[in-house]
Write an enzyme that holds these catalytic residues in place. Structure first.
Site, PDB file in Angstrom:
ATOM      1  N   LYS A  56     -20.312 -29.707 -19.082  1.00 13.56           N
ATOM      2  CA  LYS A  56     -19.249 -29.725 -18.069  1.00 13.56           C
ATOM      3  C   LYS A  56     -19.159 -31.086 -17.390  1.00 13.56           C
ATOM      4  O   LYS A  56     -18.059 -31.617 -17.157  1.00 13.56           O
ATOM      5  CB  LYS A  56     -19.491 -28.633 -17.028  1.00 13.56           C
ATOM      6  CG  LYS A  56     -18.457 -28.623 -15.896  1.00 13.56           C
ATOM      7  CD  LYS A  56     -17.042 -28.395 -16.422  1.00 13.56           C
ATOM      8  CE  LYS A  56     -15.967 -28.658 -15.367  1.00 13.56           C
ATOM      9  NZ  LYS A  56     -16.033 -27.779 -14.204  1.00 13.56           N
ATOM     10  N   LYS A  96     -17.228 -35.342  -5.895  1.00 12.24           N
ATOM     11  CA  LYS A  96     -18.465 -34.554  -5.972  1.00 12.24           C
ATOM     12  C   LYS A  96     -19.011 -34.531  -7.392  1.00 12.24           C
ATOM     13  O   LYS A  96     -20.204 -34.767  -7.626  1.00 12.24           O
ATOM     14  CB  LYS A  96     -18.196 -33.134  -5.463  1.00 12.24           C
ATOM     15  CG  LYS A  96     -19.408 -32.227  -5.399  1.00 12.24           C
ATOM     16  CD  LYS A  96     -19.586 -31.345  -6.642  1.00 12.24           C
ATOM     17  CE  LYS A  96     -18.525 -30.290  -6.758  1.00 12.24           C
ATOM     18  NZ  LYS A  96     -18.788 -29.356  -7.906  1.00 12.24           N
TER      19      LYS A  96
END
Length: 306
Positions: free
Chosen positions: A175, A243
């Site tokens: 991911k 983030k």
């Protein structure tokens, strides 16, 4: 369906979580839900979910615990904190953790879950809210293969493409790799379009011709029509991009590998957020480049004040 006989807990009913929970509920899966926001829980209860007062209670009432949360710290708190999942988890339970977090956090929670006879799967998802709404997410799975097979049916309700990758943390790594590619792709395409429009080209014509060339990509085709319209409503926020790139950079430090392009991208997204666009879609990073260049990449059909 075997999955429908198992009680599922779902923690985190935000932009992605509530859509995944809704899909499960509409397919007939019994859910116990928890979120710190009562309105999110009440929405799920109206669809047939059972309300829990804590993550611990979710675990006590469930055989499969799913979670979709903003940050690694949130995930760690939900699982390892006071009234957390691992305080109430039963032997044989399976955790499906859907957030974008670092592999280290997954490994830590998996080890603690194993001490209680439970399994942990890192299952981060790719695809925006529109894919979550339709149950068409792409899911990357890390963890014990037999545990994965025991919940695969559930994962295929929310995911169109479910990929078993390997050991714990492997799903997280894929991911992060995917997001590195996507987020840098947006930056490169934004810079290229600003260049072309500043040089005098029509934004619509430029997009159309580039969309037939070798430099096009899925994310270019999918995202930049909204940019041309000046539509920066968040599908994936700019601050979430910051983030995720930060997580990737922190992990790269542990691996002792240089990532100069990711470092620069991280800085540019931070600069864009500092202009007040942190809650806008991550494609709003183009606005920073537009402001620096004195040009806007917009369709002629779009109002000049976007």
């Amino acid at each position: 369906m075997i999955g429908m006989t198992r009680k599922i807990g779902f923690i985190g009913l935000g932009k992605m979580g509530r859509r995944m929970a809704r899909v499960l509920l509409t397919k007939g899966f019994p859910l116990v839900v928890y979120d710190i926001r009562d309105e999110a829980v009440n929405e799920a209860v109206k669809l047939g979910a059972q309300k829990a007062s804590s993550a611990k209670e979710v675990a006590e009432k469930s055989e499969v615990i799913m979670s979709s949360l903003p940050t690694p710290r949130d995930v760690e708190d939900v699982y390892l904190g006071k009234n957390g999942v691992l305080e109430g988890i039963k032997p044989g339970s399976v955790i499906i953790e859907l957030s974008t977090i670092d592999p280290g956090t997954s490994i830590k929670i998996a080890q603690e879950a194993a001490k209680r006879g439970a399994h942990y799967l890192d299952c981060p998802v790719s695809g925006g809210p529109e894919h979550a709404e339709k149950g068409e997410l792409t899911i990357f799975v890390g963890g014990d293969y037999e545990a994965f097979k025991s919940v695969e049916e559930i994962l295929r309700v929310i995911g169109k493409n479910v990929n078993y990758i390997g050991k714990t943390g492997a799903g997280n790594i894929v991911k992060l790799t995917n997001n590195i590619m996507s987020l840098l792709n947006i930056l490169v395409a934004s810079e290229a379009l600003v260049f072309g429009v500043k040089a005098g080209l029509d934004a619509d014509a430029l997009f159309n011709v580039l969309n037939t060339g070798a430099g096009r990509s899925y994310i270019f085709t999918a995202c930049f029509p909204r940019v041309l319209e000046g539509d920066f409503r968040p599908h994936f926020s700019l601050d979430y991009a910051i983030k995720d790139l930060g997580i990737a950079l922190d992990y790269a430090k542990k691996l002792k590998i240089p990532m100069p392009m990711v470092s620069l991208a991280h800085t540019l997204y931070q600069m864009a957020s500092a202009t007040g666009r942190g809650n806008d879609d991550f494609t709003a990073v183009i606005c920073l480049l537009e402001e620096l260049s004195g040009v806007k990449v917009r369709s002629k059909k779009t109002s000049s004040d976007t």
